[in-house]
Design an enzyme around this catalytic site. Structure first.
Site, PDB file in Angstrom:
ATOM      1  CB  SER A  86      -9.079  12.976 -35.614  1.00  0.00           C
ATOM      2  OG  SER A  86     -10.287  13.348 -35.176  1.00  0.00           O
ATOM      3  CB  THR A 198      -9.859  19.126 -34.260  1.00  0.00           C
ATOM      4  OG1 THR A 198      -8.367  18.674 -34.794  1.00  0.00           O
ATOM      5  CG2 THR A 198      -9.674  19.643 -33.344  1.00  0.00           C
ATOM      6  CB  THR A 216      -7.059  17.730 -31.852  1.00  0.00           C
ATOM      7  OG1 THR A 216      -6.737  17.092 -33.066  1.00  0.00           O
ATOM      8  CG2 THR A 216      -5.837  18.672 -31.442  1.00  0.00           C
ATOM      9  NE  ARG A 226       1.568  19.901 -36.040  1.00  0.00           N
ATOM     10  CZ  ARG A 226       0.241  19.801 -36.095  1.00  0.00           C
ATOM     11  NH1 ARG A 226      -0.699  19.117 -35.280  1.00  0.00           N
ATOM     12  NH2 ARG A 226      -0.408  20.626 -37.153  1.00  0.00           N
ATOM     13  CB  THR A 249     -11.244  21.104 -37.364  1.00  0.00           C
ATOM     14  OG1 THR A 249     -12.103  21.510 -38.213  1.00  0.00           O
ATOM     15  CG2 THR A 249     -11.850  21.119 -36.204  1.00  0.00           C
ATOM     16  N   GLY A 250      -8.614  21.063 -38.915  1.00  0.00           N
ATOM     17  CA  GLY A 250      -7.954  20.984 -40.129  1.00  0.00           C
ATOM     18  C   GLY A 250      -6.300  21.591 -40.148  1.00  0.00           C
TER      19      GLY A 250
HETATM   20  N1  GLY Z   1      -6.033  21.075 -36.339  1.00  0.00           N
HETATM   21  C1  GLY Z   1      -5.371  20.079 -35.494  1.00  0.00           C
HETATM   22  C2  GLY Z   1      -3.973  19.895 -35.752  1.00  0.00           C
HETATM   23  O1  GLY Z   1      -3.514  20.645 -36.861  1.00  0.00           O
HETATM   24  O2  GLY Z   1      -3.072  19.694 -35.179  1.00  0.00           O
END
Ligand code: GLY
Length: 344
Positions: A86, A198, A216, A226, A249-250
């Site tokens: 990740s 992340t 990340t 994106r 994170t998330g």
């Molecule tokens: N929190 C990492 C992402 O959504 O890219």
């Protein structure tokens, strides 16, 4: 307004080099008092990753090295480790099978920051984000521009897609639809988890100065280009030298529309503890989404204040598997178990 080139020319005429200027800005400190739990370095992982991530940063901090070196060297550990799918090298790719990385850095004493997004081929995006902060007049550089900037600073362009990550991506692609011509193998066991893991690394040094990094590979199988919360100052990271540092994170989209990390800093400024501030962000995201019943994702917040107190909360998760944060301070290496707002 001072013309930047004129300023640089004048400094050069005075015999002060640009790197020396950058360094002197970096070393500026706003606080000379010793406060309680600092120095401290924190990351958004538990025992498994925490110890190896925090060790190089703690070694720098305990020897009064540069705060930014501490957070960078710790964040580099996950970026360079192909076992983490990740972050950095070995991260899961976008829908085209290309690894695109996001990272940001923020430095409390100058309130300066830098970030790169959708950068390809560079194993350590947080080091590039640091150079954006220290060696340019910009804050965000994305895509090819970010890679060109990294190359100009001597970074090697490498293939970031490991065999392990390629196979997971291929299985995902082969199982996307039964209306296309990609077939999974007959014995098709594979990991379906769509990661958006992340890492955040936050630190307070011995004089109370504060810095942070978020890095990340973002949401697996994302649409190319994106960008998540991680490279956006105020969403995936925020640092205020009078208050503390927060990382997220998330699911990045929720942290973007709630300005999650900035919101947590403002909660702490208003008197909340780092723990209460992390929970307040999770509550806010639940509220924005229309309540607990509507939540099918999670976000996790980690925070440290200027005194070195820490907090950690996540929107939802399994009872007994509480969200974790690891830290290293004069008390040694420790793991804090945070809270879930929704327990499944
Ligand atoms: N929190 C990492 C992402 O959504 O890219």
């Amino acid at each position: 307004m001072i013309n930047r080139r004129k300023f640089i020319k004048t400094m050069s005429a005075l015999g002060i080099s640009i790197p020396a200027m950058a360094k002197s800005i970096t070393k500026k400190s706003s606080n000379t008092s010793t406060v309680k739990n600092n120095p401290i370095i924190v990351c958004s992982r538990g025992e498994k990753w925490g110890r190896k991530v925090l060790k190089p940063g703690w070694d720098i901090l305990k020897n009064n090295g540069l705060l930014l070196d501490a957070v960078e060297k710790s964040a580099n550990v996950t970026e360079l480790d192909p076992k983490d799918t990740s972050v950095g090298y070995g991260g899961l790719p976008n829908e085209n099978g290309v690894v695109q990385l996001d990272s940001s850095i923020m430095y409390g004493p100058t309130h300066n920051c830098g970030s790169v997004a959708a950068i390809e081929g560079i194993k350590t995006p947080c080091s590039v984000a640091r150079l954006v902060m220290e060696r340019t007049d910009h804050i965000h550089i994305v895509g090819k521009g970010a890679q060109d900037f990294a190359k100009a600073h001597g970074f090697k362009v490498e293939n970031l897609l490991t065999e392990h990550a390629r196979k997971i991506w291929l299985r995902w692609k082969e199982n996307l639809s039964d209306q296309d011509d990609w077939f999974p193998p007959a014995d098709g066991n594979y990991d379906t988890h769509r990661s958006n893991g992340t890492i955040n690394v936050l630190a307070v040094d011995s004089v109370g100065d504060i810095a942070g990094i978020t890095t990340t590979s973002g949401l697996a199988w994302k649409i190319p280009g994106r960008i998540g919360d991680s490279p956006i100052i105020g969403a995936g990271l925020y640092v205020d030298n009078e208050v503390g540092a927060v990382g997220a994170t998330g699911r990045g989209e929720e942290l973007l529309r709630s300005c999650g990390s900035f919101y947590a800093i403002e909660q702490m400024r208003a008197g909340k503890s780092p723990q209460e501030a992390c929970e307040a962000v999770c509550e806010r995201i639940i509220y924005i989404n229309g309540g607990k019943d509507k939540i099918n994702f999670s976000d996790k917040m980690v925070a440290v204040n200027k005194d070195g107190d820490v907090g950690c909360a996540a929107i939802q998760g399994r009872k007994g598997g509480e969200p974790e944060l690891a830290y290293w301070s004069k008390k040694g290496f420790k793991v804090l178990k945070g809270t879930y707002l929704i327990e499944n």
